[in-house]
Design an enzyme around this catalytic site. Structure first.
Site, PDB file in Angstrom:
ATOM      1  CE  LYS A  91      12.442  10.076   6.346  1.00 12.94           C
ATOM      2  NZ  LYS A  91      12.652   8.759   5.683  1.00 12.94           N
ATOM      3  CD  GLU A 113      13.429  19.636   3.163  1.00  9.09           C
ATOM      4  OE1 GLU A 113      13.149  20.671   3.811  1.00  9.09           O
ATOM      5  OE2 GLU A 113      14.179  18.736   3.580  1.00  9.09           O
ATOM      6  CB  SER A 379      15.105   2.384   8.592  1.00  6.42           C
ATOM      7  OG  SER A 379      15.263   2.063   7.224  1.00  6.42           O
TER       8      SER A 379
HETATM    9  C1  LIG Z   1      13.878   8.404   5.102  1.00  5.34           C
HETATM   10  C2  LIG Z   1      14.248   6.998   5.290  1.00  5.34           C
HETATM   11  C3  LIG Z   1      15.594   6.583   5.418  1.00  5.34           C
HETATM   12  C4  LIG Z   1      16.754   7.529   5.269  1.00  5.34           C
HETATM   13  O1  LIG Z   1      16.874   8.507   6.223  1.00  5.34           O
HETATM   14  P1  LIG Z   1      17.970   8.472   7.370  1.00  5.34           P
HETATM   15  O2  LIG Z   1      17.890   9.815   7.955  1.00  5.34           O
HETATM   16  O3  LIG Z   1      19.296   8.170   6.742  1.00  5.34           O
HETATM   17  O4  LIG Z   1      17.578   7.390   8.298  1.00  5.34           O
HETATM   18  C5  LIG Z   1      15.863   5.250   5.653  1.00  5.34           C
HETATM   19  N1  LIG Z   1      14.867   4.339   5.741  1.00  5.34           N
HETATM   20  C6  LIG Z   1      13.567   4.692   5.617  1.00  5.34           C
HETATM   21  C7  LIG Z   1      12.533   3.632   5.722  1.00  5.34           C
HETATM   22  C8  LIG Z   1      13.215   6.018   5.388  1.00  5.34           C
HETATM   23  O5  LIG Z   1      11.920   6.359   5.250  1.00  5.34           O
END
Ligand SMILES: *Cc1c(COP(=O)(O)O)cnc(C)c1O
Length: 400
Positions: A91, A113, A379
């Site tokens: 993010k 938000e 992610s």
């Molecule tokens: C917020 C988040 C997601 C989901 O958001 P996307 O916009 O679909 O990527 C996925 N993995 C992590 C670690 C997150 O913090």
């Protein structure tokens, strides 16, 4: 392969997307689009962002060969380590982009938000760094549930506004933040947390996340001498998935898989698989596939991974599904939990529960023996989930 990389001038990818905003905000969204397109062309903007990616975020994040997991399942599994970024997930890539854009536009404040607080923390971090005020709207129920992230946001200098209307959760926080935004927008940028919302946010957030795919393609090729046979990412709003897919969309030999959360099962309200079970509708200012009942009421979205429980999804994913370039499938809470433990024990990497969905799907594909070179977007890291998961285990142990 012939398809749209970018939306048309009104923000549509095929029939999905657009900007369904109140009349008073139309000009402002056009301003944001123009400012973004200027930044995209500006060498100085790129230099500033790229320097931050290197020295602040810690990019490039490595591509890691998961040796033990690969041996166990008989396919080569690689992880793109977005979990190693500053603040622990992908993010920060788009939050920094949005913060720099806001500064360029002469804005004083970022607002957003947040549900579980992950977007709030990443944005508060970017705001602190760039020197902007930051107001984060959060449902009162979430404020109580997510105390560590609330504390982090406050420590970073953000104001956390507890929203007590409605169900006091994410949806009410969106409504409250948007209402304030529509009165204060000349000084404020509403920094959306994924590839969702009105145009230009899906296009903009995808652009800032495309660094992930660019790096991954070069790293994977360097490491193995060829492209992966498939790439897997979890899909909430869809930003980490579009980020990594961007490196491979024009490689027809690379199969792309987006993994949606099946939660506790297929009935409405038990999952957050918007592409798999949603119907076309307008939610939060853009046309997409929305989880809704037969009367068109937006359903509650649920997943064990709070970053995935959104009842809609980015318009480009809806488009990529329609043209068949990306395959979308689902993974349940239970499968994600198994993958959470498995990756921790076999590789010494605790994944975010969100990312564990992608890992679970990689294991499923490896077992089916259709792919031998698999790249997974990890992610985020799972520190934030440890206490919750261990609490679950204790509950299960007691109830048995
Ligand atoms: C917020 C988040 C997601 C989901 O958001 P996307 O916009 O679909 O990527 C996925 N993995 C992590 C670690 C997150 O913090």
């Amino acid at each position: 392969m012939e398809f749209l990389d970018n939306p048309d001038k009104d923000g549509f990818y095929g029939t999905f997307g657009g900007a369904f905003v109140p009349e008073c905000l139309k000009a402002e969204f056009e301003n944001i689009t123009a400012a973004f397109l200027n930044c995209k062309k500006d060498v100085k903007f790129h230099a500033e962002l790229s320097d931050l990616y290197t020295h602040y975020v810690g990019r490039p994040s490595p591509v890691y060969f998961a040796k033990n997991l690969s041996r166990k399942y008989g396919a080569d599994l690689y992880l793109k380590r977005e979990d190693l970024n500053h603040t622990g997930a992908h993010k920060i890539n788009h939050c920094l982009g949005e913060a720099l854009l806001a500064k360029r536009m002469g804005k004083k404040k970022l607002i957003a938000e947040t549900g579980a607080g992950q977007h709030g923390v990443a944005l508060a971090t970017a705001a602190a760094f760039v020197g902007l005020e930051c107001d984060i709207y959060m449902g009162a129920v979430d404020v109580a549930k997510e105390k560590p992230n609330v504390d982090r946001m406050k420590l970073l200098g953000a104001k956390v506004i507890s929203v007590t209307s409605g169900t006091q959760t994410l949806k009410d926080a969106v409504d409250a933040a948007f209402e304030v935004y529509s009165k204060t927008y000349p000084d404020v940028l509403y920094a959306i947390g994924s590839v969702v919302g009105p145009h230009p946010f899906p296009m903009m957030v995808e652009y800032f996340q495309s660094i992930v795919g660019k790096e991954a393609r070069a790293q994977f090729t360097e490491l193995t001498g060829s492209l992966p046979e498939c790439v897997i990412a979890c899909v909430g709003g869809g930003s980490n998935a579009l980020g990594i897919f961007n490196g491979f969309l024009h490689d027809p030999s690379v199969a792309l898989f987006g993994v949606e959360p099946l939660g506790k099962g297929t009935s409405l309200g038990s999952h957050a698989a918007s592409i798999t079970y949603g119907k076309e509708g307008i939610l939060h200012g853009f046309k997409n596939l929305v989880l809704q009942d037969e009367h068109g009421n937006v359903a509650n979205a649920y997943s064990i991974a709070s970053g995935l429980d959104y009842p809609g999804v980015g318009p480009k994913h809806c488009y990529l599904k329609t043209i068949g370039r990306v395959h979308y499938d689902t993974v349940s809470d239970a499968e994600a939990l198994d993958a959470f433990f498995e990756l921790s024990r076999t590789e010494g990497i605790i994944p975010a529960l969100e990312s564990a969905h992608a890992v679970a799907y990689a294991v499923r594909l490896a077992k089916e023996k259709k792919f031998r070179k698999i790249l997974v977007n990890l992610s985020g890291r799972g520190d934030k989930d440890v206490e919750y998961v261990l609490g679950l285990k204790r509950t299960v142990a007691v109830s048995k």
